[in-house]
Design a protein around this motif. Structure first.
Motif, PDB file in Angstrom:
ATOM      1  N   GLU A  23      84.419  40.614  21.431  1.00 17.92           N
ATOM      2  CA  GLU A  23      84.150  40.754  22.846  1.00 17.92           C
ATOM      3  C   GLU A  23      83.924  39.500  23.469  1.00 17.92           C
ATOM      4  O   GLU A  23      84.025  39.471  24.670  1.00 17.92           O
ATOM      5  CB  GLU A  23      83.014  41.730  22.867  1.00 17.92           C
ATOM      6  N   VAL A  24      83.181  38.553  22.766  1.00 16.23           N
ATOM      7  CA  VAL A  24      82.830  37.348  23.560  1.00 16.23           C
ATOM      8  C   VAL A  24      84.013  36.746  23.900  1.00 16.23           C
ATOM      9  O   VAL A  24      84.345  36.167  25.105  1.00 16.23           O
ATOM     10  CB  VAL A  24      82.078  36.305  22.595  1.00 16.23           C
ATOM     11  N   LEU A  25      85.122  36.553  23.077  1.00 19.52           N
ATOM     12  CA  LEU A  25      86.570  36.097  23.173  1.00 19.52           C
ATOM     13  C   LEU A  25      87.221  36.748  24.323  1.00 19.52           C
ATOM     14  O   LEU A  25      87.706  35.809  25.303  1.00 19.52           O
ATOM     15  CB  LEU A  25      87.403  36.140  21.977  1.00 19.52           C
ATOM     16  N   SER A  35      83.299  29.009  33.544  1.00 18.08           N
ATOM     17  CA  SER A  35      82.387  28.558  32.562  1.00 18.08           C
ATOM     18  C   SER A  35      81.108  29.496  32.102  1.00 18.08           C
ATOM     19  O   SER A  35      80.738  30.256  33.318  1.00 18.08           O
ATOM     20  CB  SER A  35      81.805  27.187  32.778  1.00 18.08           C
ATOM     21  N   PHE A  36      81.031  29.828  31.053  1.00 20.68           N
ATOM     22  CA  PHE A  36      79.854  30.814  30.678  1.00 20.68           C
ATOM     23  C   PHE A  36      78.939  30.117  29.643  1.00 20.68           C
ATOM     24  O   PHE A  36      79.376  29.214  28.779  1.00 20.68           O
ATOM     25  CB  PHE A  36      80.297  32.021  29.908  1.00 20.68           C
ATOM     26  N   THR A  37      77.618  30.348  29.855  1.00 16.25           N
ATOM     27  CA  THR A  37      76.430  29.890  28.924  1.00 16.25           C
ATOM     28  C   THR A  37      76.420  31.123  28.079  1.00 16.25           C
ATOM     29  O   THR A  37      76.675  32.180  28.218  1.00 16.25           O
ATOM     30  CB  THR A  37      75.339  29.375  29.699  1.00 16.25           C
ATOM     31  N   ALA A  38      75.722  30.637  26.986  1.00 16.54           N
ATOM     32  CA  ALA A  38      75.184  31.816  25.787  1.00 16.54           C
ATOM     33  C   ALA A  38      74.466  32.769  26.503  1.00 16.54           C
ATOM     34  O   ALA A  38      74.700  34.100  26.550  1.00 16.54           O
ATOM     35  CB  ALA A  38      74.476  30.956  24.897  1.00 16.54           C
ATOM     36  N   ALA A  39      73.544  32.393  27.350  1.00 13.59           N
ATOM     37  CA  ALA A  39      72.648  33.348  28.159  1.00 13.59           C
ATOM     38  C   ALA A  39      73.675  34.552  29.232  1.00 13.59           C
ATOM     39  O   ALA A  39      73.085  35.795  29.231  1.00 13.59           O
ATOM     40  CB  ALA A  39      71.433  32.932  29.005  1.00 13.59           C
ATOM     41  N   GLU A  40      74.553  33.647  29.802  1.00 10.46           N
ATOM     42  CA  GLU A  40      75.453  34.619  30.666  1.00 10.46           C
ATOM     43  C   GLU A  40      76.090  35.644  29.798  1.00 10.46           C
ATOM     44  O   GLU A  40      76.194  36.773  30.210  1.00 10.46           O
ATOM     45  CB  GLU A  40      76.183  33.883  31.407  1.00 10.46           C
ATOM     46  N   GLU A  50      70.931  34.117  20.921  1.00  9.39           N
ATOM     47  CA  GLU A  50      71.104  33.203  19.999  1.00  9.39           C
ATOM     48  C   GLU A  50      72.405  33.860  19.122  1.00  9.39           C
ATOM     49  O   GLU A  50      72.925  33.052  18.628  1.00  9.39           O
ATOM     50  CB  GLU A  50      69.850  33.757  18.818  1.00  9.39           C
ATOM     51  N   TRP A  51      72.709  35.092  19.135  1.00  6.46           N
ATOM     52  CA  TRP A  51      73.990  35.344  18.652  1.00  6.46           C
ATOM     53  C   TRP A  51      75.179  34.955  19.495  1.00  6.46           C
ATOM     54  O   TRP A  51      76.270  34.259  18.730  1.00  6.46           O
ATOM     55  CB  TRP A  51      74.220  37.128  18.576  1.00  6.46           C
ATOM     56  N   THR A  52      75.138  34.901  20.739  1.00  6.41           N
ATOM     57  CA  THR A  52      76.363  34.486  21.354  1.00  6.41           C
ATOM     58  C   THR A  52      76.553  33.054  21.330  1.00  6.41           C
ATOM     59  O   THR A  52      77.709  32.650  21.393  1.00  6.41           O
ATOM     60  CB  THR A  52      76.258  34.874  23.028  1.00  6.41           C
ATOM     61  N   GLN A  53      75.709  32.377  21.186  1.00  5.75           N
ATOM     62  CA  GLN A  53      75.617  30.749  21.273  1.00  5.75           C
ATOM     63  C   GLN A  53      76.464  30.570  19.954  1.00  5.75           C
ATOM     64  O   GLN A  53      77.365  29.837  19.752  1.00  5.75           O
ATOM     65  CB  GLN A  53      74.438  30.100  21.137  1.00  5.75           C
ATOM     66  N   GLY A  54      76.255  31.282  18.691  1.00  2.00           N
ATOM     67  CA  GLY A  54      76.911  31.042  17.472  1.00  2.00           C
ATOM     68  C   GLY A  54      78.400  31.324  17.517  1.00  2.00           C
ATOM     69  O   GLY A  54      79.245  30.428  17.275  1.00  2.00           O
ATOM     70  N   TYR A  55      78.427  32.305  18.385  1.00  2.55           N
ATOM     71  CA  TYR A  55      79.923  32.831  18.397  1.00  2.55           C
ATOM     72  C   TYR A  55      80.756  31.882  19.343  1.00  2.55           C
ATOM     73  O   TYR A  55      81.998  31.605  19.141  1.00  2.55           O
ATOM     74  CB  TYR A  55      80.157  34.328  19.169  1.00  2.55           C
TER      75      TYR A  55
END
Length: 127
Positions: A23-25, A35-40, A50-55
């Motif tokens: 889903e992130v991809l 551009s997207f930050t992990a928070a966005e 925290e999950w999205t930053q790792g992905y």
């Protein structure tokens, strides 16, 4: 139901370890140049940052996203290999039409970290 093509299967096996990572991809690939930050990403997908930053970091390390420096790291869909963009598009179409097949592929290959964890509980080696 048709089979997924080889390039899509390889992309999933090499770069997608979970449905959330997929889903992130797909979120970033549907917004080229943004551009997207992990928070966005976390807000969009309703998951923990925290999950999205790792992905995001893993996809960047795999050459699918590019990290843009700033106050908060931001990522943009920018595959190193030109053919990857087309493969991700085919993956998105397959996920929309054959969700079960794509999810099955994601979870059909054991995760190395899970295997390492499980191996820690092996009392003897199998022959």
């Amino acid at each position: 139901m048709s089979e997924l093509d080889k390039a899509v299967r390889e992309l999933v096996r090499e770069h997608v370890g979970s449905v959330i990572e997929l889903e992130v991809l797909l979120l970033l690939s549907h917004s080229p140049g943004r551009s997207f930050t992990a928070a966005e990403v976390a807000r969009e997908l309703r998951v923990a940052p925290e999950w999205t930053q790792g992905y995001l970091s893993r996809l960047a390390a795999g050459g699918i996203l590019r990290e843009r420096a700033g106050r908060a790291a931001a990522y943009v869909f920018a595959p190193v290999a030109p053919s990857t963009s087309d493969t991700v598009s085919r993956l998105a179409r397959a996920y929309a039409r054959q969700r079960h097949t794509v999810i099955e592929l994601i979870y059909s290959e054991p995760d190395d970290e899970i295997c390492t964890f499980a191996d820690a509980f092996t009392l003897w080696k199998r022959k």
